[in-house]
Enzyme design. Sequence first.
Site, PDB file in Angstrom:
ATOM      1  N   ARG A  85      15.047  74.418 -11.258  1.00 45.74           N
ATOM      2  CA  ARG A  85      15.229  73.428 -12.307  1.00 45.74           C
ATOM      3  C   ARG A  85      16.033  74.017 -13.462  1.00 45.74           C
ATOM      4  O   ARG A  85      15.922  75.202 -13.799  1.00 45.74           O
ATOM      5  CB  ARG A  85      13.855  73.004 -12.825  1.00 45.74           C
ATOM      6  CG  ARG A  85      13.830  71.911 -13.892  1.00 45.74           C
ATOM      7  CD  ARG A  85      14.352  70.624 -13.380  1.00 45.74           C
ATOM      8  NE  ARG A  85      13.835  69.480 -14.158  1.00 45.74           N
ATOM      9  CZ  ARG A  85      14.367  68.268 -14.141  1.00 45.74           C
ATOM     10  NH1 ARG A  85      15.437  68.022 -13.407  1.00 45.74           N
ATOM     11  NH2 ARG A  85      13.831  67.288 -14.839  1.00 45.74           N
TER      12      ARG A  85
ATOM     13  N   THR B 150      19.998  61.165  -7.174  1.00 43.61           N
ATOM     14  CA  THR B 150      19.776  62.552  -6.772  1.00 43.61           C
ATOM     15  C   THR B 150      20.122  62.585  -5.287  1.00 43.61           C
ATOM     16  O   THR B 150      20.544  61.571  -4.740  1.00 43.61           O
ATOM     17  CB  THR B 150      18.302  62.925  -7.053  1.00 43.61           C
ATOM     18  OG1 THR B 150      18.062  62.772  -8.447  1.00 43.61           O
ATOM     19  CG2 THR B 150      17.943  64.320  -6.661  1.00 43.61           C
TER      20      THR B 150
ATOM     21  N   THR C 181      19.955  67.817  -7.724  1.00 41.63           N
ATOM     22  CA  THR C 181      20.325  66.741  -8.634  1.00 41.63           C
ATOM     23  C   THR C 181      21.179  67.235  -9.781  1.00 41.63           C
ATOM     24  O   THR C 181      21.189  68.431 -10.103  1.00 41.63           O
ATOM     25  CB  THR C 181      19.041  66.086  -9.200  1.00 41.63           C
ATOM     26  OG1 THR C 181      19.391  65.016 -10.090  1.00 41.63           O
ATOM     27  CG2 THR C 181      18.194  67.098  -9.956  1.00 41.63           C
TER      28      THR C 181
ATOM     29  N   GLU D 271      20.988  64.697 -12.291  1.00 43.16           N
ATOM     30  CA  GLU D 271      20.283  63.684 -13.078  1.00 43.16           C
ATOM     31  C   GLU D 271      20.981  62.334 -13.044  1.00 43.16           C
ATOM     32  O   GLU D 271      20.898  61.626 -12.050  1.00 43.16           O
ATOM     33  CB  GLU D 271      20.044  64.157 -14.519  1.00 43.16           C
ATOM     34  CG  GLU D 271      19.383  63.137 -15.437  1.00 43.16           C
ATOM     35  CD  GLU D 271      17.977  62.721 -15.000  1.00 43.16           C
ATOM     36  OE1 GLU D 271      17.455  61.744 -15.557  1.00 43.16           O
ATOM     37  OE2 GLU D 271      17.397  63.347 -14.092  1.00 43.16           O
TER      38      GLU D 271
ATOM     39  N   GLU E 262      20.194  66.995 -17.359  1.00 43.76           N
ATOM     40  CA  GLU E 262      18.764  67.065 -17.050  1.00 43.76           C
ATOM     41  C   GLU E 262      17.860  67.150 -18.269  1.00 43.76           C
ATOM     42  O   GLU E 262      16.677  66.804 -18.190  1.00 43.76           O
ATOM     43  CB  GLU E 262      18.485  68.255 -16.137  1.00 43.76           C
ATOM     44  CG  GLU E 262      19.119  68.173 -14.769  1.00 43.76           C
ATOM     45  CD  GLU E 262      18.502  67.111 -13.885  1.00 43.76           C
ATOM     46  OE1 GLU E 262      17.493  66.502 -14.287  1.00 43.76           O
ATOM     47  OE2 GLU E 262      19.038  66.906 -12.793  1.00 43.76           O
TER      48      GLU E 262
ATOM     49  N   SER F 223       9.993  67.003 -13.880  1.00 42.66           N
ATOM     50  CA  SER F 223      10.717  66.275 -12.842  1.00 42.66           C
ATOM     51  C   SER F 223       9.732  65.535 -11.946  1.00 42.66           C
ATOM     52  O   SER F 223       8.535  65.841 -11.929  1.00 42.66           O
ATOM     53  CB  SER F 223      11.553  67.242 -12.004  1.00 42.66           C
ATOM     54  OG  SER F 223      12.126  66.605 -10.889  1.00 42.66           O
TER      55      SER F 223
ATOM     56  N   GLY G 183      15.674  59.591  -6.425  1.00 44.68           N
ATOM     57  CA  GLY G 183      15.175  58.360  -7.024  1.00 44.68           C
ATOM     58  C   GLY G 183      14.452  58.490  -8.339  1.00 44.68           C
ATOM     59  O   GLY G 183      13.717  57.584  -8.731  1.00 44.68           O
TER      60      GLY G 183
END
Length: 619
Positions: free
Chosen positions: A128, A429, A447, A449, A468, A492, A513
């Site tokens: 992340r 994503t 992703t 975002e 993000e 997330s 999603g």
Amino acid sequence: MFKASLVALSTAALAAAALQGPPAQADQTSAKTAQAVTTTAKTAAKKAKEPKRRATVVGKGGAVTSVDPYASRIGLKVLKEGGNAVDAAVATAAALGVTEPYSSGLGGGGYFVYYDAKRGKVSTLDGRETAPRRIKPDAFIDPATGKPYTFTPDLVTSGVSVGVPGTPKTWQAALDRWGSMDLADVLAPAAKLARNGFVVDQTFAQQTADNRERFNAFSSTRKLFLRHGQAPKAGSVLRNPDLAATYDLLSRKGMGAFYKGPLANQIAKTTRKPPVRKTDLPVPRGSMTPKDLRKYDVVQHEPTQVDYRGYDVYGMPLSSSGGTTVGEALNILERYDLKSLSPAQVQHLVIEAAHLSFADRAKYLGDQDGVPVSTLLSDLYAQERACLIDPTKAFAVPVPAGNVANADGVCATPNTRGEDAPDTENVNTTNLTVADKQGNVVEYTLTIEQTGGSGIVVPGRGFLLNNELTDFSTVYDPADPNRIEPGKRPRSSISPTIVLKDGKPFLAVGSPGGSTIITTVLGILVNRIDLGLTLPQAIAAPRVAPSNKTPVPAEQAYLDAYGAALAALGHQLTVVGAAGTSAAEIGAATGIEFGPGQQLTVAAEPVRRGGGAATVVKK
């Protein structure tokens, strides 16, 4: 090594059935002349054969499934040439950075879940993005008005929304721990694809057109995706030699070249001084420095785990809320014999369980110490939360979070309503699922975002930067577990999931999603384990996305099937998006089921987001 090929993709529809300066001198030679090039599909067709797109295949020897046929084919080629599941997953992800640049790529992050067949163990990598060290609690507040920036397009189209990318280090970490191939060999096919180009499908063309204002705001983004200021037409070919050159750079120098040196300096500078051209958008500046990139690292955590009807369900832990929220909802649903209930009754319970788990997600989950995950995933706590469900009537939404400090399994009816927590996660994503002949499995969701991330292409490098940080709460609250803080990872909903039966893989599944990822994965697991649908049927089935808010969004096919019965129970539902657009769909899942005799059932969406691409080594 790999031949690039071209495909005209189908239009997305709902399945009713079921830095302004140049790059650093050291590596700018090949990028100097790079630019996006489009040609007609007729001309391109003479150069390569179109890859096939199948939603479901059955076979043995390994498999790859993703939303994109180019990416799936590249991953499959790696398996056929002796690579393992991790090698193929990284190769597939790199290819998605070419063909799905608005959903993934070097400028983003993601979560990687891996089953090691030799050890019989599930592991995870948290890639992340992180907040810069100099970010302020009021970073999302417009100093001119003292109010939060308008979320879209103002806040998402900014340098301040960009988190330190984690995808490159995720790829390197996965290869270092579990891979069998060198980074250069894994990136080579995606670099070739970027040079040769891919056929633009209707979804890509529409996404570009929808982001035209944002993309036009930056000279680098306009140059790559809006030639002459216009979105590419479906059927044209988009080439990205700048991205190919970046992949080549990383192949030569390793992923350290992304986090240290000229490229890292340029990424940081781009967030602080975006390459803005003429625009009315405010484009708030960020605070990222080269040190933020230099200090970034992925984190390896133990996965979440719950026992659901004899299956071990492993998911992604914090900083993602996916594993905990899916796990809590499953524990609540395990209190009911879903097989004995009517379809509408099952959907009622799924919606209520999701509302309850989302209430706890908002109250307790964030990238911080002290989160009561063990309590949230306990059967005792699930029993207590399930007491709130009335089989004959929907409860008032939002429902309050439970009291984890006093989780004793005793039913307690709240006398207040919960708070309606804002949700800023975007739905765009991408996800991939891979298995190899040795039995190793990868479930990986990555992703940037927003569709198109921050809208900012790093000049001369060919990839978009994420937005993000907008997954943090917009307004700072010291009590909010998802508050903005330096070095922190925004919460997330990404939920890559691997299910074991008697210690062996039974199912791997994931989806894009935003917050709907959680309910998409939850719904697929219920459809397959409880209701006996095949994996392809479970993925194709119509979807609903309860998240402790009202009205609850659902696909039109879901409303057609269950809307009247659920309305009679008091549920307020609404159709998601508008008919004929990708927004009318929830998720774009992929999955693999592991059957007897090493048989693999490999599944992707039959229609959503243009349909996915499932591939297998031996049919």
